[in-house]
Design an enzyme around this catalytic site. Structure first.
Site, PDB file in Angstrom:
ATOM      1  N   GLU A 176     -23.269 -40.003  62.254  1.00  0.00           N
ATOM      2  CA  GLU A 176     -23.987 -39.510  61.086  1.00  0.00           C
ATOM      3  C   GLU A 176     -23.063 -39.320  59.881  1.00  0.00           C
ATOM      4  O   GLU A 176     -23.512 -39.072  58.774  1.00  0.00           O
ATOM      5  CB  GLU A 176     -24.737 -38.209  61.411  1.00  0.00           C
ATOM      6  CG  GLU A 176     -23.891 -37.038  61.891  1.00  0.00           C
ATOM      7  CD  GLU A 176     -23.610 -37.049  63.406  1.00  0.00           C
ATOM      8  OE1 GLU A 176     -23.275 -38.126  63.948  1.00  0.00           O
ATOM      9  OE2 GLU A 176     -23.687 -35.968  64.023  1.00  0.00           O
ATOM     10  N   ARG A 177     -21.732 -39.455  60.116  1.00  0.00           N
ATOM     11  CA  ARG A 177     -20.806 -39.248  58.987  1.00  0.00           C
ATOM     12  C   ARG A 177     -20.685 -40.499  58.119  1.00  0.00           C
ATOM     13  O   ARG A 177     -20.406 -40.407  56.933  1.00  0.00           O
ATOM     14  CB  ARG A 177     -19.424 -38.868  59.513  1.00  0.00           C
ATOM     15  CG  ARG A 177     -19.458 -37.528  60.200  1.00  0.00           C
ATOM     16  CD  ARG A 177     -18.074 -37.075  60.552  1.00  0.00           C
ATOM     17  NE  ARG A 177     -18.142 -36.213  61.726  1.00  0.00           N
ATOM     18  CZ  ARG A 177     -17.166 -36.041  62.580  1.00  0.00           C
ATOM     19  NH1 ARG A 177     -16.013 -36.655  62.401  1.00  0.00           N
ATOM     20  NH2 ARG A 177     -17.300 -35.247  63.600  1.00  0.00           N
ATOM     21  N   CYS A 281      -8.497 -44.455  67.694  1.00  0.00           N
ATOM     22  CA  CYS A 281      -8.330 -44.065  69.100  1.00  0.00           C
ATOM     23  C   CYS A 281      -7.079 -44.693  69.680  1.00  0.00           C
ATOM     24  O   CYS A 281      -6.596 -44.256  70.715  1.00  0.00           O
ATOM     25  CB  CYS A 281      -9.545 -44.484  69.908  1.00  0.00           C
ATOM     26  SG  CYS A 281      -9.758 -46.251  69.884  1.00  0.00           S
TER      27      CYS A 281
END
Ligand code: NAD
Length: 498
Positions: A176-177, A281
């Site tokens: 949602e960012r 990551c």
């Protein structure tokens, strides 16, 4: 203010929710749009659309499916800059870095273009007299993807091109960012001729995620994000009888041996620690300096970290942008503070950074802490920001023990010219992806991507042939064709292959 909606059944769809979340511009600290957060019935609408589309998409010829992928590949290439600018505006990373993730995502589409080969089955003639066996793989139905903020284009592309090329339909729940890039991808799929309903996007938060996990028509869930949520997704999805692959967080160590080309290793580590403000990551967050390597390495890291130009994502001079939210900025500050309080030596401290013209932005400068030890919070936790911790050890064996004792096992690297050290390292280290003089060993699309331990829950890595297997199930046929006139007495013993 712009409201970012869903994409269901081949078109933008508002859905029924009045819940909205802010989409920040990390470079200014201002809200630039709102994203609509899906309700359970919005998720159901997307899944029903995908389920209806599966009935015909799963029956399409392999060539038709691969042709859509060829057209999508070209469209993604043509829209690369537009996609990169969308990513930079919502994530904060610099445009050139965003272009890199789009190229790496496109490579998965290129792999999916070759689905005709990847799905080729086997045939065995005469497994018994007059009996043949062959196998093939079939799609599993509606697949869901739940993805993190840090690679809003590439990580979803680890999933949907392979799921769709193998004949499934897909519902993506992006972060949602930074939701906008996924809607452009949906439009590009439509332009590539993908039938309505095969690719859907629902924006949302935990409500949408739980609705996907609980939906009886979702056959498989691919998740990439932080470890606690990965664990949750894996457990809940499995309890509901779904296939689940859930990739989690990381703490990636790079071992620098005393014989390494120190300047070169320091440059590689600097890029791997501070690219995308450390929000990868596969970012290197721990440099493990072996023996005499430490002093020279730390000196060079300081020089190179201090030379990095930090600025807004759309500033062509900038090499590193802001972090994604104010909370991320505060988190990095807190780890710098606790690291120093617990005895680490600050070599470069990014807390005081000011980017002129962007004083409200979520900026924190490249930071290096030396003499970090495994008991410190800054070592134990995933910081996910531009903070490189240096741990000093005496031997290669101590470096391997350190890495193996860490709960994460995503990526790691070794810098040396010693082939024997490399061979020991790559065999003994309990990590899924290993780099030899390569700091971020992200496998190309025809290999699979995935970590070990708390960096992955489930038995399957993502993309490559593991992706093909994850999104399909095997069928094995045993066939015999007696002549019309042939007769045989009933044989009650268990058939053997003679
Ligand atoms: P996150 O776990 O906060 O969010 C990932 C997704 O889960 C998002 O779509 C989010 O909406 C959803 N989510 C968040 N909280 C949830 C909850 N309580 N219940 C259900 N769903 C929830 O991760 P992030 O901050 O967006 O991304 C950064 C993290 O992702 C880091 O830990 C990073 O290491 C990891 N990551 C891992 C890989 C990998 O390949 N292993 C790749 C990229 C990012």
């Amino acid at each position: 203010m712009q409201i970012i909606e869903h994409w269901i059944g081949g078109k933008p769809t508002a859905g029924g929710s009045d819940r909205l979340a802010p989409v920040w511009n990390p470079a200014t600290g201002e809200v630039q749009a709102q994203v609509r957060l899906a309700t359970e019935s919005d998720v159901d609408a997307a899944v029903q659309s995908a389920k209806a589309a599966f009935a015909s998409w799963g029956q399409q010829s392999l060539s038709n499916r691969s042709r859509v992928m060829f057209r999508l590949r070209d469209l993604v290439e043509r829209h690369e800059l537009e996609l990169a600018k969308l990513v930079a505006a919502e994530h904060g990373k610099v445009v050139d870095d965003a272009r890199g993730e789009i190229v790496r995502g496109r490579e998965v589409i290129e792999f999916a273009c070759g689905i005709t080969s990847a799905l080729k089955g086997g045939f065995s003639n005469d497994v018994s007299r007059g009996v043949d066996s062959y196998d093939f793989r079939q799609p599993i139905g509606v697949c869901a993807g739940i993805t993190p903020f840090n690679f809003p284009v590439m990580v979803p592309m680890w999933m949907h091109p392979i799921a769709i090329a193998t004949g499934n339909t897909f519902v993506l729940k992006p972060s949602e960012r930074d939701p906008s890039a996924s809607l452009l991808i949906a439009q590009l799929y439509a332009d590539a001729g993908l039938p309505d309903g095969v690719f859907n996007v629902v924006n949302g938060d935990k409500t949408a995620v739980d609705a996907l996990l609980d939906h009886e028509d979702v056959a498989a869930v691919s998740f990439v994000g932080s470890t606690p949520i990965a664990k949750y997704i894996h457990e809940r999805g499995q309890q509901r009888g779904k296939r689940v692959q859930a990739l989690g967080g990381a703490k990636n160590h790079a071992v620098v041996m005393p014989d390494a080309n120190m300047d070169w290793a320091a440059s590689q580590l600097t890029a791997a620690a501070f690219g995308s403000a450390g929000q990868r990551c596969m970012a290197i967050s721990v440099a493990v300096a072996v023996g005499d390597a430490a002093d020279e390495l730390v000196g060079l890291l300081k020089e190179k970290a201090e030379a990095i130009v930090v600025g807004a994502g759309d500033d062509p001079e900038a090499e590193m942008g802001p972090v994604v939210t104010q909370a991320s900025c505060d988190r990095v500050h807190a780890y710098l503070e606790s690291g120093v309080a617990q005895g680490a030596e600050p070599v470069v401290d990014g807390r005081g950074l000011r980017v002129e013209g962007h004083l409200g932005g979520f900026f924190v400068g490249p930071s290096v802490l030396d003499r970090v030890t495994p008991d410190m919070d800054v070592y134990r936790d995933e910081v996910f920001g531009p903070l490189l911790a240096v741990v000093r050890v005496d031997t290669l064996e101590a470096a391997i023990d350190l890495i193996n004792a860490n709960p994460y096992g995503n990526g790691t690297a070794i810098f040396t010219f010693d082939g024997g050290a490399v061979r020991t390292f790559e065999r003994d280290v309990n990590v899924g992806m290993v780099g030899v003089n390569v700091p971020i060993p992200v496998p190309t699309a025809h290999y699979s991507f995935g970590g070990w331990k708390d960096s992955l829950f489930g038995s399957s890595h993502i993309h490559g042939h593991e992706g093909v297997r994850f999104y399909t199930r095997a069928k094995v046929v045993t066939s015999r064709w007696p002549r019309h006139t042939e007769s045989q007495a009933a044989q009650l013993n268990f058939p053997t292959s003679s």
